[in-house]
Every structure is written in structure tokens, then in C-alpha cells.
Design a protein around this motif. Structure first.
Motif, PDB file in Angstrom:
ATOM      1  N   ILE A   1      51.752  50.977  21.053  1.00 11.15           N
ATOM      2  CA  ILE A   1      51.701  49.515  21.075  1.00 11.15           C
ATOM      3  C   ILE A   1      50.241  49.103  21.207  1.00 11.15           C
ATOM      4  O   ILE A   1      49.528  49.584  22.097  1.00 11.15           O
ATOM      5  N   TRP A   2      49.813  48.220  20.315  1.00 15.32           N
ATOM      6  CA  TRP A   2      48.444  47.720  20.346  1.00 15.32           C
ATOM      7  C   TRP A   2      48.460  46.266  20.782  1.00 15.32           C
ATOM      8  O   TRP A   2      49.148  45.442  20.184  1.00 15.32           O
ATOM      9  N   LEU A   3      47.711  45.962  21.822  1.00 18.09           N
ATOM     10  CA  LEU A   3      47.560  44.598  22.313  1.00 18.09           C
ATOM     11  C   LEU A   3      46.189  44.088  21.879  1.00 18.09           C
ATOM     12  O   LEU A   3      45.160  44.683  22.212  1.00 18.09           O
ATOM     13  N   VAL A   4      46.205  42.982  21.137  1.00 17.89           N
ATOM     14  CA  VAL A   4      44.972  42.448  20.543  1.00 17.89           C
ATOM     15  C   VAL A   4      44.673  41.085  21.151  1.00 17.89           C
ATOM     16  O   VAL A   4      45.569  40.263  21.332  1.00 17.89           O
ATOM     17  N   ASP A   5      43.401  40.850  21.439  1.00 21.13           N
ATOM     18  CA  ASP A   5      42.992  39.515  21.889  1.00 21.13           C
ATOM     19  C   ASP A   5      41.564  39.254  21.452  1.00 21.13           C
ATOM     20  O   ASP A   5      40.976  40.060  20.714  1.00 21.13           O
ATOM     21  N   ILE A   6      41.025  38.137  21.899  1.00 19.32           N
ATOM     22  CA  ILE A   6      39.669  37.750  21.542  1.00 19.32           C
ATOM     23  C   ILE A   6      38.758  37.923  22.752  1.00 19.32           C
ATOM     24  O   ILE A   6      39.226  38.153  23.871  1.00 19.32           O
ATOM     25  N   GLU A   7      37.453  37.774  22.529  1.00 18.64           N
ATOM     26  CA  GLU A   7      36.477  37.995  23.594  1.00 18.64           C
ATOM     27  C   GLU A   7      36.769  37.132  24.826  1.00 18.64           C
ATOM     28  O   GLU A   7      36.676  37.593  25.964  1.00 18.64           O
ATOM     29  N   ALA A   8      37.154  35.871  24.606  1.00 20.03           N
ATOM     30  CA  ALA A   8      37.424  34.965  25.724  1.00 20.03           C
ATOM     31  C   ALA A   8      38.629  35.412  26.549  1.00 20.03           C
ATOM     32  O   ALA A   8      38.771  35.023  27.708  1.00 20.03           O
ATOM     33  N   GLY A   9      39.502  36.223  25.960  1.00 20.92           N
ATOM     34  CA  GLY A   9      40.677  36.711  26.674  1.00 20.92           C
ATOM     35  C   GLY A   9      40.561  38.151  27.116  1.00 20.92           C
ATOM     36  O   GLY A   9      41.561  38.767  27.510  1.00 20.92           O
ATOM     37  N   LYS A  10      39.349  38.701  27.070  1.00 19.92           N
ATOM     38  CA  LYS A  10      39.146  40.130  27.337  1.00 19.92           C
ATOM     39  C   LYS A  10      39.626  40.540  28.727  1.00 19.92           C
ATOM     40  O   LYS A  10      40.306  41.564  28.897  1.00 19.92           O
ATOM     41  N   GLU A  11      39.278  39.767  29.744  1.00 24.39           N
ATOM     42  CA  GLU A  11      39.647  40.141  31.111  1.00 24.39           C
ATOM     43  C   GLU A  11      41.164  40.177  31.278  1.00 24.39           C
ATOM     44  O   GLU A  11      41.725  41.139  31.837  1.00 24.39           O
ATOM     45  N   LYS A  12      41.848  39.141  30.772  1.00 25.51           N
ATOM     46  CA  LYS A  12      43.307  39.121  30.868  1.00 25.51           C
ATOM     47  C   LYS A  12      43.920  40.265  30.076  1.00 25.51           C
ATOM     48  O   LYS A  12      44.914  40.874  30.499  1.00 25.51           O
ATOM     49  N   LEU A  13      43.353  40.565  28.907  1.00 24.97           N
ATOM     50  CA  LEU A  13      43.860  41.663  28.086  1.00 24.97           C
ATOM     51  C   LEU A  13      43.798  42.985  28.843  1.00 24.97           C
ATOM     52  O   LEU A  13      44.755  43.777  28.818  1.00 24.97           O
ATOM     53  N   GLU A  14      42.692  43.216  29.518  1.00 31.31           N
ATOM     54  CA  GLU A  14      42.542  44.477  30.261  1.00 31.31           C
ATOM     55  C   GLU A  14      43.533  44.558  31.415  1.00 31.31           C
ATOM     56  O   GLU A  14      44.124  45.609  31.680  1.00 31.31           O
ATOM     57  N   ILE A  15      43.751  43.420  32.091  1.00 34.26           N
ATOM     58  CA  ILE A  15      44.699  43.401  33.209  1.00 34.26           C
ATOM     59  C   ILE A  15      46.114  43.649  32.715  1.00 34.26           C
ATOM     60  O   ILE A  15      46.851  44.491  33.254  1.00 34.26           O
ATOM     61  N   VAL A  16      46.503  42.906  31.666  1.00 36.14           N
ATOM     62  CA  VAL A  16      47.861  43.051  31.126  1.00 36.14           C
ATOM     63  C   VAL A  16      48.056  44.422  30.496  1.00 36.14           C
ATOM     64  O   VAL A  16      49.116  45.032  30.628  1.00 36.14           O
ATOM     65  N   GLY A  17      47.025  44.912  29.807  1.00 33.96           N
ATOM     66  CA  GLY A  17      47.134  46.231  29.177  1.00 33.96           C
ATOM     67  C   GLY A  17      47.367  47.325  30.195  1.00 33.96           C
ATOM     68  O   GLY A  17      48.183  48.241  29.973  1.00 33.96           O
ATOM     69  N   ALA A  18      46.672  47.252  31.327  1.00 37.30           N
ATOM     70  CA  ALA A  18      46.862  48.257  32.379  1.00 37.30           C
ATOM     71  C   ALA A  18      48.278  48.180  32.952  1.00 37.30           C
ATOM     72  O   ALA A  18      48.918  49.221  33.194  1.00 37.30           O
ATOM     73  N   LEU A  19      48.776  46.963  33.181  1.00 35.60           N
ATOM     74  CA  LEU A  19      50.144  46.806  33.683  1.00 35.60           C
ATOM     75  C   LEU A  19      51.143  47.327  32.656  1.00 35.60           C
ATOM     76  O   LEU A  19      52.110  48.013  33.008  1.00 35.60           O
ATOM     77  N   ALA A  20      50.925  47.006  31.391  1.00 36.78           N
ATOM     78  CA  ALA A  20      51.838  47.472  30.337  1.00 36.78           C
ATOM     79  C   ALA A  20      51.911  48.992  30.315  1.00 36.78           C
ATOM     80  O   ALA A  20      53.002  49.578  30.202  1.00 36.78           O
ATOM     81  N   GLN A  21      50.760  49.640  30.435  1.00 37.42           N
ATOM     82  CA  GLN A  21      50.767  51.116  30.445  1.00 37.42           C
ATOM     83  C   GLN A  21      51.486  51.649  31.677  1.00 37.42           C
ATOM     84  O   GLN A  21      52.238  52.634  31.593  1.00 37.42           O
ATOM     85  N   ARG A  22      51.298  50.990  32.838  1.00 41.06           N
ATOM     86  CA  ARG A  22      52.006  51.429  34.049  1.00 41.06           C
ATOM     87  C   ARG A  22      53.523  51.290  33.872  1.00 41.06           C
ATOM     88  O   ARG A  22      54.294  52.124  34.360  1.00 41.06           O
ATOM     89  N   MET A  23      53.939  50.226  33.198  1.00 38.68           N
ATOM     90  CA  MET A  23      55.370  50.024  32.964  1.00 38.68           C
ATOM     91  C   MET A  23      55.940  51.171  32.125  1.00 38.68           C
ATOM     92  O   MET A  23      57.025  51.683  32.406  1.00 38.68           O
ATOM     93  N   TRP A  24      55.209  51.581  31.095  1.00 37.98           N
ATOM     94  CA  TRP A  24      55.678  52.701  30.270  1.00 37.98           C
ATOM     95  C   TRP A  24      55.579  54.027  31.024  1.00 37.98           C
ATOM     96  O   TRP A  24      56.447  54.902  30.892  1.00 37.98           O
TER      97      TRP A  24
END
Length: 462
Positions: free
Chosen positions: A36-59
Motif C-alpha cells: 500500500i502506497w500512501l501519497v501526499d504533498i509537502e504541506a502534508g508530510k508530517e501527517k503522512l509520516e504519522i499516519v504511515g507509521a500507524l498504518a504499518q503498525r496496524m498491519w
């Protein structure tokens, strides 16, 4: 059938992403996802990293071995994707604050997908969707695009009708809310009922039948003003006129309150604005709380607080839609797709929100039949408004934007309408390159937003 599915989510830093992961985990045995690839823009980078880490923990809390990737490079993510989901907001929540505050400051409805705010969300989003489709044509030409970026119906129409990407389905959580919450009102289970929906995104009606084909719509109407009757948390529950609904013999979607009880809904919106700020400002606070939760390294599941966000069930609907396509399930879902004659008073290539069977071939709409005059008239008006919005979004035609404002039932006609249109254009200049010439002329006339919060956002570069 591929046995290693690649899914790309554009707007992956959204607070909804944990629900998306939950939906995929729940269905993994039917859909063997590899990455699964989660894509965002520079302005959303911090949220992307937070959500991406949670998503990986869920899996990682499962035995499935799915890898979650995060990236700001959309092209990198889209390469060879099987399914692409879109859940982004151009301009982030600050753009929504402008969409809501500017109309409200003129005594008009300020709402995310209805009225002036919804029109401008489409103006900002449709050009970006065109870029995404152009990338998909090169990088994943066989992929399905599952859109739940609002205004979902207009976005889906632009993708299918104007950008030529036929493998696209639009989703909304409002029909899901209805089907989840309404059966208990008439002491039934969803499995015992058949729902039939037809209309446009955020402007549809439905009927309900039991297993023997008996029409229970009028019985449901008697309880539609009860508490917990399927209204999303972001819509004030102004009571419907029961006599009107019986006359129409249909249940309107929650957003019809803005049209059927326009004065009362506007009064509530203005009062809420005066005391609590806009819904966007409230959501921004909720999102801040959610991301604080998401940062917890011990969290590996979707938190219950996400239900407060207002978009509950969106992501789960996307997962079920993908499941139905992948496994050719012929699942009944309510989606935005080509009309193909299902609603006789609209063009065949119009995008409608309607009951469909979802299979490997996509969405097959189920015919509704003839609509009574009152429903037909309002439906045709709203579709005409949508068509004007889409044309203006693609061309940057100020006249078409003005036409859309003029026929939208919740946009006040006259001088205030012009003021709101002009101020929103200037306020969103950063995200409206198609209106560049018009905006420059407005600024030469010293036309700028007057609301203090909007001015502060603009001064801060938002």
C-alpha cells in the motif's frame, strides 16, 4: 486475477487512513494485498509520516506481511498500481475554513460540499484530478480509480466524462449511514431489507422494502426525525416535514435539509458560526486530537474518536468496492457512476448516485423508474448546476462560475452572490490557476476577502 495487489491512496496523510487500513485488514483473506502506497504533498508530510507509521503498525499486528510505503512522489507510487483511491483536500482544512467563513460572513450558507463552498472545492480539485488521471494513463492504465474526494459526484463526472477515465467509481458515506442506522427505527436488520437509491451525490432519495417485496418507505418516514436516524455528525438534525415526505413517498438524504428547510438550516449555521466558528475550524481541532493519538507508538488500531470526524464509513465503503471489483461479487452498493438510462430524466452519460451492482466490470446501475415532478425538477436543476461548475473548473470561465452560483438553490442571488464569488476567487488564488486572469483583474479593483480569520490565513501564506 492478480494474487499480489498494489493499492495507492492519494491523500494518504488523511485522518481517515486508519479506517481504510482497518477495512483492508478485515478483507485481506479475500484480497491478497502486497503493498500500500500512501501519497501526499509537502504541506502534508508530517501527517503522512504519522499516519504511515500507524498504518504499518496496524498491519504488523496481523500475520499478513503487508508493506506500507509513504511518498511525496505520486508518479513513483502509481507505477503498476491495481487500485487508486483518492481522499485529498486541495488547500487542506484552511481552504475549507475560507469556503465556509466567506459565505457565512455575507449571511449565506457556508458548507463543505453544498452552496458556494462546495462549488469552490470542485474548482480547486478538478484540475488536480486531471493531473492524476494523466499520470494513471501512463503509469497504471488498467487501474481502477475509487474516488471519495468531495464533491464526489462532480469529481467523478469530470474524471469519466471529461478526462476519459471510464474505470472510475465515486463513493459517499451518506447512503451507508442511512443503511447502518435506519433499520432499527422500524425494528429490522439490514439483512432483512432491500434499499433503492437514486439521485446525485448529496442530493439523492431512497426507498426501502422487506424480503417479501413489501414497501416499508412510509413506515420509515414516520421515524425519520427520531434520534440516531442516520444523519452524519456534521449535519444539524432539523426535523423534516413528514407530510411532504409521504407525498413524495421517498426518504431524502441528510443534505436535503439544506434545500427543504433552507431558512432554518441557515439560521442554525449562522448561530453556530457566531458561537463556535465554522465546522472546518471544529474539525481542525478534532484532527489535532486525532494526530496526537496516532503518534502513540503503542497504538495499532483505529481509535474510536475517528467517528467524530464526520466521514465515518467512507473508507470502509472504498474497501468493499475494491473487494467487489476484485472478486466479481455483484455487491449492492450506492455509488456515483454513469446513469446509462437508470434515471430517465437525466442524460445517459450524466454521473448519478444510485444503487448499483459492483463486479469486475464496475458499477451496473439499477433503474429507478419515473420520478415525480417535484423530484425531477430539483434533480435536473442540480445536475445543470453541477455541469456549470465542472465547465468552469476546467476552463476558468468566470461566466460559467457565475451561472453555477445563480442556479444553486442555497446561494443567494444578487450583489452578495457576486461578492462571495469574487472574494472566494481571490482567497483561493494559490489553487485556482485556471482563473488567473480573472483574479488579477479583481485584485486590481482592490477586491479582497474581508473576514478577519480569512485575512489572517492569507497573510500567513495559507
Amino acid at each position: 486475477m492478480k494474487d499480489a495487489i498494489k493499492i495507492v491512496t492519494i491523500g494518504g496523510g488523511s485522518s481517515y487512513t486508519p479506517e481504510l487500513m482497518e477495512g483492508f485488514i478485515k478483507r485481506y483473506k479475500e484480497m491478497p494485498i502486497k503493498e500500500i502506497w500512501l501519497v501526499d504533498i509537502e504541506a502534508g508530510k508530517e501527517k503522512l509520516e504519522i499516519v504511515g507509521a500507524l498504518a504499518q503498525r496496524m498491519w504488523d499486528a496481523t500475520n499478513y506481511g503487508v508493506k506500507v510505503y509513504t511518498t511525496l512522489n505520486r508518479q513513483e507510487a502509481l507505477k503498476d498500481a491495481d487500485f487508486v483511491t483518492t481522499q485529498f483536500r486541495v488547500g487542506l482544512l484552511d481552504a475549507r475554513i475560507k469556503d465556509e467563513r466567506i459565505p457565512l460572513s455575507y449571511g449565506m450558507l457556508g458548507q463543505e460540499t453544498n452552496g458556494a463552498g462546495g462549488i469552490f472545492k470542485a474548482f480547486r480539485t478538478i484540475p488536480v484530478m486531471k493531473e492524476i488521471v494523466e499520470d494513471m494513463k501512463k503509469l497504471c492504465p488498467d487501474a481502477w480509480l475509487i474516488n471519495f474526494t468531495n464533491p464526489s459526484g462532480m469529481i467523478t463526472e469530470a474524471v469519466i466524462k471529461h478526462f476519459g477515465w471510464k474505470k472510475c467509481i465515486g463513493l459517499c458515506n451518506v447512503p451507508v449511514h442511512a443503511m447502518m442506522d435506519e433499520p432499527k427505527l422500524i425494528h429490522k436488520e439490514l439483512a432483512d431489507l432491500t434499499y433503492q437509491f437514486a439521485g446525485l451525490n448529496h442530493f439523492h432519495w431512497h426507498k426501502v422494502f422487506d424480503k417479501d417485496g413489501n414497501d416499508l418507505t412510509d413506515e420509515l418516514i414516520e421515524h425519520i426525525n427520531d434520534r440516531d436516524a442516520g444523519t452524519p455528525v456534521n449535519i444539524f438534525e432539523e426535523p423534516y416535514n413528514i407530510q411532504l415526505l409521504h407525498s413524495m413517498h421517498t426518504v431524502p438524504c441528510s443534505y436535503h435539509r439544506y434545500y427543504y428547510m433552507q431558512k432554518e438550516m441557515l439560521e442554525h449555521s449562522l448561530d453556530d458560526f457566531a458561537h463556535n466558528g465554522t465546522r472546518a475550524e471544529q474539525v481542525k481541532r478534532t484532527e489535532h486530537e486525532l494526530f496526537d493519538l496516532y503518534k502513540n507508538p503503542d497504538l495499532h488500531e483505529k481509535p474510536a474518536q475517528l467517528a467524530k470526524r464526520g466521514g465515518a464509513y467512507y473508507s470502509d465503503a472504498a474497501c468493499e468496492c475494491i473487494n467487489a471489483i476484485y472478486n466479481n461479487k455483484n455487491t449492492h452498493m450506492i455509488v456515483s457512476t454513469e446513469n446509462k438510462g437508470a434515471i430517465s430524466c437525466l442524460d445517459d452519460d450524466s454521473i448519478v448516485e444510485i444503487s448499483c451492482l459492483i463486479s469486475a466490470q464496475g458499477a451496473r446501475p439499477l433503474a429507478w423508474g419515473k420520478m415525480p415532478s417535484s423530484m425531477k425538477g430539483s434533480l435536473q436543476l442540480m445536475k445543470a448546476m453541477e455541469e456549470c461548475v465542472i465547465e468552469a473548473a476546467i476552463t476558468g470561465d468566470y461566466g460559467k462560475a457565475l451561472e453555477a452560483f445563480n442556479i444553486n438553490p442555497v446561494v443567494e442571488n444578487g450583489r452578495n452572490s457576486i461578492n462571495v464569488l469574487n472574494e472566494l476567487l481571490v482567497a483561493h488564488e494559490k489553487y485556482l490557476p485556471q482563473f488567473k486572469t480573472t483574479i488579477e483583474k479583481l485584485k486590481e479593483k482592490n477586491i479582497y476577502p474581508k473576514d478577519k480569520v480569512v485575512v489572517d490565513l492569507l497573510n500567513a501564506g495559507h
